[in-house]
Design an enzyme around this catalytic site. Structure first.
Site, PDB file in Angstrom:
ATOM      1  CB  SER A  66      -0.909   0.014   1.233  1.00  0.00           C
ATOM      2  OG  SER A  66      -1.723  -1.130   1.234  1.00  0.00           O
TER       3      SER A  66
HETATM    4  N1  SAM Z   1      -0.327  -5.321   4.085  1.00  0.00           N
HETATM    5  C1  SAM Z   1       0.367  -5.557   2.847  1.00  0.00           C
HETATM    6  C2  SAM Z   1       1.710  -4.924   2.811  1.00  0.00           C
HETATM    7  O1  SAM Z   1       2.092  -4.219   3.769  1.00  0.00           O
HETATM    8  O2  SAM Z   1       2.414  -5.151   1.821  1.00  0.00           O
HETATM    9  C3  SAM Z   1      -0.426  -5.165   1.637  1.00  0.00           C
HETATM   10  C4  SAM Z   1      -1.556  -6.066   1.427  1.00  0.00           C
HETATM   11  S1  SAM Z   1      -2.096  -6.281  -0.221  1.00  0.00           S
HETATM   12  C5  SAM Z   1      -2.866  -4.760  -0.548  1.00  0.00           C
HETATM   13  C6  SAM Z   1      -3.433  -7.410   0.170  1.00  0.00           C
HETATM   14  C7  SAM Z   1      -2.958  -8.781   0.591  1.00  0.00           C
HETATM   15  O3  SAM Z   1      -4.083  -9.467   1.157  1.00  0.00           O
HETATM   16  C8  SAM Z   1      -2.474  -9.640  -0.562  1.00  0.00           C
HETATM   17  O4  SAM Z   1      -1.193 -10.131  -0.287  1.00  0.00           O
HETATM   18  C9  SAM Z   1      -3.501 -10.769  -0.634  1.00  0.00           C
HETATM   19  O5  SAM Z   1      -2.983 -12.003  -1.070  1.00  0.00           O
HETATM   20  C10 SAM Z   1      -3.974 -10.831   0.807  1.00  0.00           C
HETATM   21  N2  SAM Z   1      -5.276 -11.464   1.023  1.00  0.00           N
HETATM   22  C11 SAM Z   1      -6.425 -11.329   0.328  1.00  0.00           C
HETATM   23  N3  SAM Z   1      -7.395 -12.091   0.874  1.00  0.00           N
HETATM   24  C12 SAM Z   1      -6.839 -12.724   1.948  1.00  0.00           C
HETATM   25  C13 SAM Z   1      -7.321 -13.653   2.917  1.00  0.00           C
HETATM   26  N4  SAM Z   1      -8.587 -14.097   2.908  1.00  0.00           N
HETATM   27  N5  SAM Z   1      -6.476 -14.066   3.884  1.00  0.00           N
HETATM   28  C14 SAM Z   1      -5.181 -13.651   3.906  1.00  0.00           C
HETATM   29  N6  SAM Z   1      -4.668 -12.774   3.010  1.00  0.00           N
HETATM   30  C15 SAM Z   1      -5.490 -12.315   2.056  1.00  0.00           C
END
Ligand code: SAM
Length: 219
Positions: A66
């Site tokens: 993000s």
């Molecule tokens: N917090 C992260 C960072 O600091 O880089 C950015 C997150 S990215 C915008 C969203 C993440 O959520 C992705 O890596 C995606 O695979 C994960 N995601 C989506 N649905 C999920 C779930 N049900 N459980 C765990 N992770 C999930």
């Protein structure tokens, strides 16, 4: 970049002043965490020179790290202190977890893409974030065995607020989550207190989808 820590420090300082403080984030512990965590190590080498820019960046697998301001805004909304246990859904690069780990007692973070989970876990070890516990699973149902949490942060957009996460909040606990359709969401903050759940809307945002049992069913 990697070999020039002074330059990175200067870029971080500029990021905090121009992108974060200028937009109203003022909690000193959050600002200090944003000054400290080496964001350039959470992106691929090819993107390191853009790591302190005012935008999200790709991290592979159609996912993103993000924008720095969003990380700071969400962390401030969590109102963390050094005794707090935090749950993050969506480890991604691991950057948001590292920022929370600078402020809180322990961070539990869940990722559903195995390669991202492994990469972040290795980085937490390399950077000595011993207070981060990571897990590879569907985080939309939270982490019941480790609940209740003082704070829960969801870093992917949900179609609605999963009750299962609200139920894992401690008394006084805060949940910050982007909620909306697949194109745009609103950042919503919930606080559990003696009177029940209080909800505040923090403004518009755009995240990749929260997939899983209590998120979107399709990618
Ligand atoms: N917090 C992260 C960072 O600091 O880089 C950015 C997150 S990215 C915008 C969203 C993440 O959520 C992705 O890596 C995606 O695979 C994960 N995601 C989506 N649905 C999920 C779930 N049900 N459980 C765990 N992770 C999930």
């Amino acid at each position: 970049m990697k070999s020039d820590p002074l330059k990175c420090e200067r870029l971080r300082e500029e990021m905090v002043k121009k992108q974060i403080e200028a937009r109203g984030v003022s909690d000193p512990v959050v600002l200090s965490a944003m000054r400290k965590v080496p964001r350039h190590l959470f992106v691929s080498e090819a993107l390191r020179d853009q790591a302190y820019g005012d935008f999200p960046l790709p991290i592979g697998f159609d996912q993103t790290i993000s924008q720095p301001y969003i990380v700071a805004e969400m962390t401030e909304a969590l109102q963390l202190d050094e005794e707090d246990r935090v749950l993050e859904i969506g480890t991604g690069s691991g950057y948001q977890a590292a920022v929370c780990a600078e402020v809180a007692y322990r961070v539990y973070t869940i990722e559903r893409i195995h390669a991202l989970y492994l990469r972040a876990r290795r980085l937490f070890d390399d950077l000595h974030y011993h207070n981060i516990v990571s897990r590879y699973s569907d985080g939309s149902s939270g982490w019941k065995e480790e609940s209740p949490f003082d704070a829960i942060i969801v870093t992917a957009g949900a179609p609605e607020i999963p009750n299962t996460l609200v139920n894992q909040l401690a008394m006084g606990g805060r949940l910050v989550i982007p909620v909306g359709d697949r194109f745009s969401q609103e950042l919503v903050k919930l606080v559990r207190d003696e009177n029940g759940i209080r909800t505040t809307r923090l403004g518009g945002c755009r995240f990749v989808k929260l997939l899983g049992e209590y998120g979107w069913k399709d990618a």
